[in-house]
Design an enzyme around this catalytic site. Structure first.
Site, PDB file in Angstrom:
ATOM      1  N   GLN B 348       5.566   1.602   4.421  1.00  0.00           N
ATOM      2  CA  GLN B 348       6.700   0.372   4.107  1.00  0.00           C
ATOM      3  C   GLN B 348       7.359   0.828   2.956  1.00  0.00           C
ATOM      4  O   GLN B 348       7.113   1.247   2.060  1.00  0.00           O
ATOM      5  CB  GLN B 348       5.915  -0.980   3.758  1.00  0.00           C
ATOM      6  CG  GLN B 348       6.890  -1.996   3.957  1.00  0.00           C
ATOM      7  CD  GLN B 348       6.895  -2.869   5.228  1.00  0.00           C
ATOM      8  OE1 GLN B 348       5.749  -3.271   5.442  1.00  0.00           O
ATOM      9  NE2 GLN B 348       7.926  -2.871   6.117  1.00  0.00           N
ATOM     10  N   SER B 516       2.700  -1.081  -1.068  1.00  0.00           N
ATOM     11  CA  SER B 516       2.313  -2.241  -0.165  1.00  0.00           C
ATOM     12  C   SER B 516       1.154  -1.751   0.702  1.00  0.00           C
ATOM     13  O   SER B 516       0.607  -0.854   0.942  1.00  0.00           O
ATOM     14  CB  SER B 516       3.339  -2.580   0.899  1.00  0.00           C
ATOM     15  OG  SER B 516       3.204  -1.878   2.159  1.00  0.00           O
ATOM     16  N   THR B 517       0.143  -3.039   0.999  1.00  0.00           N
ATOM     17  CA  THR B 517      -0.910  -2.725   1.875  1.00  0.00           C
ATOM     18  C   THR B 517      -0.546  -2.806   3.271  1.00  0.00           C
ATOM     19  O   THR B 517      -0.986  -3.761   4.079  1.00  0.00           O
ATOM     20  CB  THR B 517      -2.139  -3.549   1.322  1.00  0.00           C
ATOM     21  OG1 THR B 517      -2.224  -3.286   0.090  1.00  0.00           O
ATOM     22  CG2 THR B 517      -3.326  -3.283   2.275  1.00  0.00           C
ATOM     23  N   HIS B 518       0.603  -2.058   3.758  1.00  0.00           N
ATOM     24  CA  HIS B 518       1.056  -2.166   5.063  1.00  0.00           C
ATOM     25  C   HIS B 518       1.020  -0.921   5.661  1.00  0.00           C
ATOM     26  O   HIS B 518       2.069  -0.097   6.027  1.00  0.00           O
ATOM     27  CB  HIS B 518       2.537  -2.656   5.033  1.00  0.00           C
ATOM     28  CG  HIS B 518       2.671  -4.144   4.406  1.00  0.00           C
ATOM     29  ND1 HIS B 518       3.840  -4.529   3.849  1.00  0.00           N
ATOM     30  CD2 HIS B 518       1.743  -5.056   4.023  1.00  0.00           C
ATOM     31  CE1 HIS B 518       3.566  -5.789   3.376  1.00  0.00           C
ATOM     32  NE2 HIS B 518       2.220  -6.051   3.511  1.00  0.00           N
ATOM     33  N   ASN B 519      -0.006  -0.287   5.693  1.00  0.00           N
ATOM     34  CA  ASN B 519      -0.219   1.100   6.640  1.00  0.00           C
ATOM     35  C   ASN B 519      -0.446   0.792   7.851  1.00  0.00           C
ATOM     36  O   ASN B 519      -1.125   0.334   8.212  1.00  0.00           O
ATOM     37  CB  ASN B 519      -1.507   1.803   5.898  1.00  0.00           C
ATOM     38  CG  ASN B 519      -1.697   1.600   4.250  1.00  0.00           C
ATOM     39  OD1 ASN B 519      -2.162   0.682   3.908  1.00  0.00           O
ATOM     40  ND2 ASN B 519      -1.519   2.552   3.689  1.00  0.00           N
TER      41      ASN B 519
END
Lengths: 233, 589
Positions: B348, B516-519
């Site tokens: 992200q 962000s923890t949007h992998n």
């Protein structure tokens, strides 16, 4: 109870003593901090006397006592760091520490030292103090304020020849100093919540519904902080 | 020696959002279900209760609710010619562990993807021509359309209880909402959250500039609410401890507040904690799974758990890891451009500007994880990719959250990082800044992928997952485009000073600071088995009784936070399982 006594440098004593006076005027809460020993009486669980003196001196340059608000010593930041290094943070209990290590890798890949934070401090203090002696003919603790600041700037910039294993030393020291300044007093620092009072952070109050009202725009929050244990300041 | 337990109808790997939804939807069918969670059991009381959870050091800084790298991590490198090194402590992204997963420590920003994002390659090709897609960019369609998913997004949002303002109801643009969103069937279930001064200042200025601000869609209750499972939420008290914390107030949607108490009442559902699945076991022909092998922490032994259906509901990276370890799907080979597992890993794009106002007191500790006004005027479906030279988009937001001083004490550029100047600066500037940030897409590329590391192993002796990733010009151009838009708004706010931080051309991914923890990606969905692990129902092409839920399905990253998209997809898949798969197990496509 250990029988060892650790003494701050004379300057450290004076600063912490003055802080005690300042704090007395800051803390109005009814719950006393009677059980908490003065910084000068604290017996470190991780640091040696030599290291303890260094940490007191170094943190008091990172957050000096002079001027408005508590310094690192008044906030008892060294106590916080000592307890952190003696605990899971110091031993890297949650970190992946398996070999092989490439401590000289690109910093973008993150911490790669084989050493735990506690070991980075121990070896980092020793290495940096040796550098101070070679460069200034004096250990760090005995330098005057300006010379200590210059030495810390050199450490921060990577100009003291630290081996790769220790390159995160200054970063850890600065980060942990700020943590000890601002974390809940249950961890040994932020004594009397003086750092929270100083900047206007209300700690663990955690309930602010009425403060969304536009009538409260630009109104300074009037209540002092509370800690998790229920202290007020 | 492995123990073998009695067979279950369904085994679910991971008890976060997707695992909890799978659990309750399949429990209703009367199936015998076991969920295996690698971390601890967690509930509002005692784990999130006041005052203990209001502890920045423990949860915000030391990652109390997150995955411990000592037990589970990845290795990372920027390019194939480098040696990957382990992520030794957390930083850039924070997968959860324990019941609730990352669904308990999120900020609860909840979005639907744009219709164009779900068919991105087709959209780009139709609007601008395939020629604008860079040679190594491997974007593709999801294989499912917005129109198909709308009822499932709707259901997920009503299950969570979203506070927000719709912008497009049935094709009718609604004032005060996001006019660039795809049509939704109905309004959000709750009115928007209350907003603090900083987001309102941004809203007013954006409006004045002809932009279209609207409140962040929030899975945080603005009033009392009861969802379809009978779970009750209470109105948010804006405690300021949202991201990285469990909610102390039963306001933020999480598996705990929205599903788990209802799910635990089904006798045919059970869950076990501290049980990490090591491998999905396959039948001799490799066409079906026979169950899973997991490590039972309490018994200190491996257990084989037979099951008819395996639902992989772990975090995206772990789902990919398990596929690679289990032989589900062909591993991706970036040299040949063949294989699918680990392909199209994406992240992200974030960045922003801090604006400082010497005369304004923002009280930054007041807020929720979704206290924000947002503009989508520069979203994916609003940008001329051919003219701007990039594919993608972002939303721009002014949020007020996490005003805790260890992590969030922005200082003007001329304030030093320590010493007397720092000490003076924190007094002068705490509470006197606001941020305006971008949250943007990240396109998939041929050389950004996940595979198994050749050197480092986890505590079970399994190879770690290896991440090969770096920023590309396409995405840094997008970041710079947004910088110009954001700084224009910030300048109009007339701050004392401002300070920007955006990725520019040539920027390399830095795994240290939180982003962000949007992998996403790694087990992507699609219509072609040559370029996807999963079919359009998130069912493995190769092993039909394995379904994989979560953001690993995204073929490239959208401009939005992923939970709304992956929640809708989860209900879509569960509906297909209940409707079609249970009566006739086999490939759904």
């Amino acid at each position: 109870m250990s029988t060892r006594t650790f003494k701050l440098s004379r300057r450290g004593f004076m600063a912490a003593g003055m802080a005690g006076t300042a704090l007395a005027t800051l803390t109005r809460h009814p719950f006393a901090h009677a059980a908490v020993p003065d910084l000068a009486d604290y017996v470190p669980v991780f640091f040696s006397e030599y290291e303890w003196n260094f940490i007191n001196a170094a943190t008091s340059r990172l957050i000096p006592s002079h001027g408005e608000g508590p310094g690192a010593l008044e906030a008892r930041v060294p106590v916080f760091i000592d307890l952190q290094l003696a605990g899971d943070f110091g031993t890297a209990a949650d970190w992946y520490m398996a070999e092989p290590h490439d401590a000289g890798a690109s910093p973008l890949k993150g911490f790669q030292s084989p050493l735990t934070p506690a070991e980075v401090y121990r070896q980092g203090i020793s290495f940096f103090d040796d550098w101070c002696k070679e460069t200034n003919d004096s250990d760090f603790v005995s330098l005057d304020d300006d010379a200590q600041d210059l030495a810390l700037v050199a450490l921060e910039k990577g100009d003291v020849g630290l081996p790769d294993n220790l390159r995160d030393f200054f970063g850890l020291l600065l980060q942990n100093t700020k943590e000890g300044y601002f974390s809940d007093p249950r961890y040994g620092g932020n004594h009397g919540m003086a750092a929270w009072v100083y900047i206007g952070f209300p700690g663990a109050r955690a309930s602010f519904l009425e403060w969304n009202d536009p009538a409260m725009d630009n109104v300074e929050y009037p209540l002092g902080p509370v800690s998790i244990s229920g202290e007020r300041a | 020696m492995a123990r073998t337990d009695p067979k279950k109808d369904v085994v679910i790997i991971g008890l976060g959002w997707t695992g909890s939804i799978a659990g309750i939807e399949l429990a209703k069918e009367g199936l015998d279900i076991l969920a295996l969670e690698r971390g601890a059991d967690r509930d509002t009381v005692p784990d999130f209760q006041y005052p203990n959870v209001a502890d920045e050091l423990r949860y915000g800084v030391r990652y109390g609710f997150m995955q411990k790298p000592a037990k589970s991590t990845v290795t990372f490198r920027h390019a194939q010619n480098e040696t990957a090194l382990p992520m030794r402590h957390l930083g850039s992204f924070l997968p959860g562990d324990g019941v609730g997963g990352a669904g308990m420590h999120w900020n609860a920003n909840t979005w639907r993807p744009q219709a164009e994002e779900l068919r991105l390659k087709s959209y780009v090709t139709e609007e601008f021509g395939a020629g604008i897609i860079p040679e190594d960019m491997t974007i593709q369609d999801w294989g499912v359309t917005y129109e198909e998913l709308e009822p499932y997004f709707d259901r997920f949002e009503y299950m969570l209880g979203i506070s927000g303002q719709a912008g497009n109801v049935g094709g009718k643009i609604v004032s005060g909402g996001n006019p660039f969103e795809a049509p939704r069937a109905r309004e959000f279930p709750m009115q928007p959250l209350q907003m603090q001064l900083a987001p309102r200042m941004f809203r007013d200025k954006a409006e004045e500039m002809g932009l279209h601000p609207f409140p962040m869609p929030a899975a945080i209750a603005s009033e009392s609410y009861v969802n379809e499972y009978g779970m009750q939420l209470g109105p948010c008290n804006y405690c300021g401890f949202c991201e990285r914390y469990g909610c102390l107030n039963y306001s933020k949607a999480s598996p705990q507040t929205c599903i788990l108490d209802a799910l635990k009442r089904y006798d045919n559902f059970n869950y076990r904690t501290h049980c990490e699945v090591l491998k999905v076991e396959l039948a001799a022909d490799g066409k079906t799974a026979t169950g899973v092998t997991y490590f039972d922490e309490a018994a200190q032994e491996e257990v084989f758990q037979p099951a008819d259906i395996v639902i992989m509901a772990a975090y995206s990276l772990h789902n990919t890891h398990l596929c690679l370890l289990s032989g589900i799907g062909k591993p991706y080979d970036p040299v040949k451009g063949e294989g699918v597992v680990g392909r199209n890993y994406a992240y992200q794009m974030t960045g922003g500007t801090k604006a400082f106002f010497e005369d304004i007191e923002f009280n930054p500790f007041v807020g929720s994880g979704s206290s924000a006004y947002v503009i989508n005027d520069y979203g994916t479906n609003q940008i001329d990719f051919a003219a701007e030279g990039f594919i993608g988009g972002a939303y721009i937001h002014a949020s007020q959250l996490n005003g805790q001083p260890i992590r969030n004490l922005p200082l003007p550029a001329d304030v030093p990082s320590w010493g007397a100047g720092w000490k003076k600066g924190i007094k002068d500037w705490y509470g006197h800044s606001m941020g305006v940030s971008l949250h943007g897409s990240n396109m998939a590329n041929r050389d950004c992928y996940l595979d198994l590391d050749p050197t480092y192993t986890d505590r079970h002796g399994r190879p770690l997952l290896r991440m090969t990733f770096d920023w590309k010009d396409n995405d840094t151009r997008m970041s710079q485009f947004m910088k110009e838009k954001i700084e224009r708004v910030v300048a109009e706010l007339n701050p004392t000073s401002f300070k920007s931080s955006y990725k520019d051309t040539g920027a390399h991914y830095d795994i240290r600071p939180y982003q962000s923890t949007h992998n996403v990606g790694g087990t992507v969905m699609g219509t072609d088995p040559a370029t996807s692990v999963l079919n359009r129902y998130q069912q493995s092409w190769d092993v039909h009784n394995v379904f994989i839920l979560g953001a690993g399905s995204f073929p490239q990253n959208i401009q939005y936070n992923p939970t709304g998209a992956l929640g809708g997809l989860t209900y879509w898949t569960l509906d297909a399982i209940r409707r079609d798969y249970l009566s006739a197990p086999g490939p759904l496509v």
